[in-house]
Enzyme design. Structure first.
Site, PDB file in Angstrom:
ATOM      1  N   TYR A 261       0.847  -1.196   0.000  1.00 32.63           N
ATOM      2  CA  TYR A 261       0.000   0.000   0.000  1.00 32.63           C
ATOM      3  C   TYR A 261       0.883   1.247   0.000  1.00 32.63           C
ATOM      4  O   TYR A 261       0.712   2.159  -0.808  1.00 32.63           O
ATOM      5  CB  TYR A 261      -0.908  -0.014   1.238  1.00 32.63           C
TER       6      TYR A 261
ATOM      7  N   LYS B 241       1.509   4.280  -2.678  1.00 35.25           N
ATOM      8  CA  LYS B 241       1.225   5.666  -2.290  1.00 35.25           C
ATOM      9  C   LYS B 241       2.415   6.573  -2.616  1.00 35.25           C
ATOM     10  O   LYS B 241       2.240   7.746  -2.973  1.00 35.25           O
ATOM     11  CB  LYS B 241       0.889   5.763  -0.795  1.00 35.25           C
TER      12      LYS B 241
END
Length: 321
Positions: free
Chosen positions: A120, A124
């Site tokens: 994740y 990002k």
């Protein structure tokens, strides 16, 4: 975000993969974030776009993270430029600079993590780089990124429900480390406030152009104290026993290696991972000085009030005594 913008008198379009709520003051557009032809109708006539879409951090679908957070963001930028949007504000994450080691009052000048704590975060980082580099005065297109940390509040589907589920299954009896590590948690209304301030201060020659900003409650708190206040507020016991940080980390690392070895035979999703140990046992709090200086940011809701309002919003999770 929608409620905050409407309160301030702005008209709002919402683009999503499904209609997640009802509001007759909002125009909804449904579609795929990765299809520019789906996005453009929602962006036509719009001055500011807030890009908040992401799979939940708890997901383990690497392909989905890459598709939404990276490829989808590239599509959002293209669609904004094509539709004539002037400002793009990204919901990023303070974790883009976190590698599992202590960060105390970290500034936005810290380098991106070379070893992100999870996929994740890795996507990002890609997403934030893409948005910030797209700021272009020649195209009358200006971008900035907001980096909240530890978002919580009423209606949160992640932190509080997951914490209570862990307590119900007996997993909240132990705290990792000595319990003194300070962490930022940020009330959702303060996160929204930071986004709206960013949009209002973003313009040609603004110091926000192409820059990232930490937005927190500006009240670092011991990680386990925060968790205990939620648990006891909902009539659950707070953690009583300490596990040394180094022991917890190496046990989690060993477990992850065992899971990797067994993965051809079994599908196992451990909740005790090195990443979660690092989040629970290290210092990670961030300076908001840049946001205070460049967009006059100040939290609207204190941590004490935010915790009280959050706990009161979950009567269905409260344990009967």
């Amino acid at each position: 975000m929608v409620e905050g913008l409407l309160t301030k008198g702005y008209s709002v379009n919402v683009f999503d993969i499904r209609k997640g709520f009802e509001n007759d003051k909002v125009q909804f557009f449904l579609g795929d974030l990765c299809r520019k032809e789906d996005l453009v109708p929602a962006l036509e006539g719009v001055m500011v776009a807030f890009h908040c879409a992401s799979p939940a951090p708890s997901s383990d679908n690497r392909q989905l993270f890459y598709k939404v957070n990276y490829m989808g963001t590239k599509t959002v930028i293209e669609a904004c430029i094509e539709a004539g949007v002037q400002k793009l504000v990204l919901t990023s994450s303070a974790s883009v600079v976190f590698e599992g080691r202590d960060i105390k009052n970290g500034t936005e000048d810290l380098p991106y993590a070379k070893k992100p704590i999870d996929y994740y975060t890795e996507t990002k980082i890609l997403q934030e780089k893409e948005v910030l580099s797209a700021s272009d005065p020649e195209k009358n297109f200006f971008t900035t990124a907001i980096r909240p940390h530890g978002i919580f509040g009423p209606r949160d589907p992640q932190l509080v429900p997951i914490l209570i589920q862990a307590a119900k299954s007996g997993k909240m009896k132990f705290m990792i480390g000595d319990g003194k590590n300070l962490v930022d948690f940020t009330f959702v209304e303060n996160v929204v406030h930071g986004h709206i301030l960013a949009a209002e201060h973003l313009h040609r020659d603004s110091p926000l152009c192409g820059k990232a900003f930490h937005i927190t409650n500006d009240e670092p708190v011991p990680f386990w104290e925060f968790m205990s206040r939620i648990l006891t507020g909902l009539n659950y016991d707070d953690p009583k026993y300490h596990i040394p940080y180094w022991l917890a980390y190496y046990l989690a690392l060993l477990l992850s290696l065992v899971v990797l070895l067994l993965s051809p035979l079994f599908v196992i999703k451990p909740t005790f991972t090195p990443m979660r140990v690092a989040l629970a046992g290290t210092f990670h709090y961030y300076s908001c000085e840049r946001a205070k200086r460049d967009m006059n940011y100040k939290p609207l809701v204190s941590l004490d009030e935010a915790l009280q309002r959050t706990v009161q919003s979950y009567p269905h999770l409260c344990q009967a005594k």
